[in-house]
Design an enzyme around this catalytic site. Sequence first.
Site, PDB file in Angstrom:
ATOM      1  N   ARG A 195       0.845  -1.195   0.000  1.00 50.07           N
ATOM      2  CA  ARG A 195       0.000   0.000   0.000  1.00 50.07           C
ATOM      3  C   ARG A 195       0.878   1.242   0.000  1.00 50.07           C
ATOM      4  O   ARG A 195       2.079   1.182   0.215  1.00 50.07           O
ATOM      5  CB  ARG A 195      -0.910   0.024   1.237  1.00 50.07           C
ATOM      6  CG  ARG A 195      -2.233  -0.739   1.092  1.00 50.07           C
ATOM      7  CD  ARG A 195      -3.354  -0.008   1.829  1.00 50.07           C
ATOM      8  NE  ARG A 195      -3.616   1.298   1.221  1.00 50.07           N
ATOM      9  CZ  ARG A 195      -4.283   2.276   1.841  1.00 50.07           C
ATOM     10  NH1 ARG A 195      -4.739   2.101   3.084  1.00 50.07           N
ATOM     11  NH2 ARG A 195      -4.494   3.432   1.233  1.00 50.07           N
ATOM     12  N   ASP A 215      -2.949  -0.541   8.640  1.00 48.50           N
ATOM     13  CA  ASP A 215      -1.975   0.477   9.028  1.00 48.50           C
ATOM     14  C   ASP A 215      -1.148   0.021  10.223  1.00 48.50           C
ATOM     15  O   ASP A 215      -1.510  -0.921  10.942  1.00 48.50           O
ATOM     16  CB  ASP A 215      -2.704   1.777   9.397  1.00 48.50           C
ATOM     17  CG  ASP A 215      -3.398   2.414   8.206  1.00 48.50           C
ATOM     18  OD1 ASP A 215      -3.030   2.110   7.058  1.00 48.50           O
ATOM     19  OD2 ASP A 215      -4.308   3.237   8.431  1.00 48.50           O
ATOM     20  N   GLU A 222      -4.356  14.535   4.886  1.00 49.36           N
ATOM     21  CA  GLU A 222      -3.213  14.317   4.000  1.00 49.36           C
ATOM     22  C   GLU A 222      -3.232  15.345   2.869  1.00 49.36           C
ATOM     23  O   GLU A 222      -4.248  15.572   2.233  1.00 49.36           O
ATOM     24  CB  GLU A 222      -3.244  12.900   3.444  1.00 49.36           C
ATOM     25  CG  GLU A 222      -2.929  11.864   4.513  1.00 49.36           C
ATOM     26  CD  GLU A 222      -3.175  10.449   4.063  1.00 49.36           C
ATOM     27  OE1 GLU A 222      -2.265   9.620   4.222  1.00 49.36           O
ATOM     28  OE2 GLU A 222      -4.282  10.169   3.561  1.00 49.36           O
ATOM     29  N   ARG A 232      -6.976  16.538   1.416  1.00 55.02           N
ATOM     30  CA  ARG A 232      -8.092  15.655   1.728  1.00 55.02           C
ATOM     31  C   ARG A 232      -8.922  16.275   2.851  1.00 55.02           C
ATOM     32  O   ARG A 232      -8.385  16.874   3.783  1.00 55.02           O
ATOM     33  CB  ARG A 232      -7.507  14.316   2.150  1.00 55.02           C
ATOM     34  CG  ARG A 232      -8.407  13.336   2.821  1.00 55.02           C
ATOM     35  CD  ARG A 232      -7.582  12.094   3.171  1.00 55.02           C
ATOM     36  NE  ARG A 232      -8.369  11.102   3.898  1.00 55.02           N
ATOM     37  CZ  ARG A 232      -7.937   9.866   4.149  1.00 55.02           C
ATOM     38  NH1 ARG A 232      -6.730   9.482   3.732  1.00 55.02           N
ATOM     39  NH2 ARG A 232      -8.686   9.004   4.803  1.00 55.02           N
ATOM     40  N   TYR A 256      -4.474   5.426  -2.932  1.00 53.60           N
ATOM     41  CA  TYR A 256      -3.583   6.567  -3.096  1.00 53.60           C
ATOM     42  C   TYR A 256      -2.933   6.564  -4.483  1.00 53.60           C
ATOM     43  O   TYR A 256      -2.729   5.514  -5.099  1.00 53.60           O
ATOM     44  CB  TYR A 256      -2.511   6.552  -2.024  1.00 53.60           C
ATOM     45  CG  TYR A 256      -3.015   6.797  -0.617  1.00 53.60           C
ATOM     46  CD1 TYR A 256      -4.379   6.809  -0.314  1.00 53.60           C
ATOM     47  CD2 TYR A 256      -2.125   7.002   0.427  1.00 53.60           C
ATOM     48  CE1 TYR A 256      -4.827   7.038   0.964  1.00 53.60           C
ATOM     49  CE2 TYR A 256      -2.570   7.231   1.720  1.00 53.60           C
ATOM     50  CZ  TYR A 256      -3.916   7.243   1.982  1.00 53.60           C
ATOM     51  OH  TYR A 256      -4.357   7.465   3.259  1.00 53.60           O
TER      52      TYR A 256
END
Length: 385
Positions: free
Chosen positions: A33, A57, A240, A256, A350
Site C-alpha cells: 500500500r 496500518d 493528507e 483531503r 492513493y
Amino acid sequence: MISLGHSPAPVPDDPVPHTVLARAGEGPWPRYRIVGLVHLGDGLVLAAFDGRETGQDVPDPTGLVQRRSLDGGRSWGPFEELRAADREGRQWYCDPSYLHDPASGRVFVFHTHAKDRGVWDAVAGTDDADRNVMGSAVGMSEDSGRSWQFRSVTAIVAPPKLLRTAFPTSGAGIVLRRGAHAGRLLQPYCGWFHSGDSGPRDRVGDSPTDGEVVRSFVLFSDDHGESWQRGAAVGEDMDETTIVELSDGSVLLNSRDHARGGHRRIAVSADGGESWEDRGIDPQFVDPGNNSQLASRWPDAPAGDPRARELLFTGAHDRFARIRGTLSASHDDGETWHEVLVFEPGPLDYSVVQALEDGAIGVLWEVEAREIRFARIEAEELPGA
C-alpha cells in the site's frame, strides 16, 4: 470556479496500459500500500510503497520497499529494500514520500516510524524510544537511492505543546524553482493539533482524539536538507496534503477533507510554506477522503513561461467511494481544472503523478492493497493536458 463534474472524462472499461510493480502474495511482503514516486532525470525513476503483513496500518508490521526504472518507467528492476522493518524490535516504517534536490543531487524519503501505536492512539512526545510515540524520519541518499542515511525529525514535526502526532503525506515533496525562496525543499505533513485548552495528551489511557483538530503544514529546508524547519499549520479538517509551486513561486496546498464532505480543501502560501491563506473547500475537486497528488506539468519552466502555469492532479473522482482514478489538468495556476482521462475505472486508493522527460508523465497508484500499478503516459496521449 467551474466544477469538474460539468464535462467528465469518459470512463473506460479497463485501466490505461500499465506495469504491475507489486502484487499481493508476491515479493517480499504479503500486501502492498501507500505510494511514492520521483523522477531524478536521465530516465531514472524511483517508486516506493509500504510492504505490509496484513494490509492494515501500523502498528501492524510494515516496512518500505522500492523499485527502480532506468528508462523513464518503461521497464523496472527488482524489489529493493528501502527501509527494512525490525521484526524482533517491532520497529515499523511506512508512508513514503520522495523529494529530489537537483542542486545537490540528493534524494530524500520522508516516512513514519511506528512501534506499538498508530496515528489514532499515539501519544504526544518526541522520544523515538517511547513505544507509544509515533515518530517521523527522513532518509537521505547521495547515490540515487541505492543507499540511505536515516535520521529522526520527530522533535521538529511534533512538539507536544502543539500537537499529539503527525505524519508525512505519502507521494512526493517539491523544490521551489521560482521567486524569493527558489531552492527551498518542502515536504507536506498533517497533524493532530490540540484544540482550545485541551493541552497535550501524553499518557497511556488518555483519549487521544478528544479536543483535537487535524491541520496541514510543511517541513522546509533552505540548506539542501541539512536542517529542517516546520511551517505554520493551516485549516481545520485538513488531512493528507499535496502541494505544488505556482508560476510566481507561491505554493498551492490541496488537502483531503478529514470530515469527508465529498470535496477537497485548499490554501496558498506566499512565503514558501511558512504561513498560509486558508481558502476552504474547493468544489471543483470531488473526493471521497483519499490521498491525491498535485504536480507541475513542466517543473523547470521559468516564471513568465505559460507552461509554468500548467498543473496536474490525480485522485478518486467520486464523493463517496475510492473509485474512478482521474487525471485532471489546469492551465491557469489551479484557478480552473478540467478532466484529461480516467486512468483507473475501478477501485483507486492513493496515487502519485510526476512529470517525466519529453512531456510524458508517470502515474503510480494502488488498488485495494492488491496491486501497485504504474503507467507512463506519453505527451500525445494527454489531450488538453
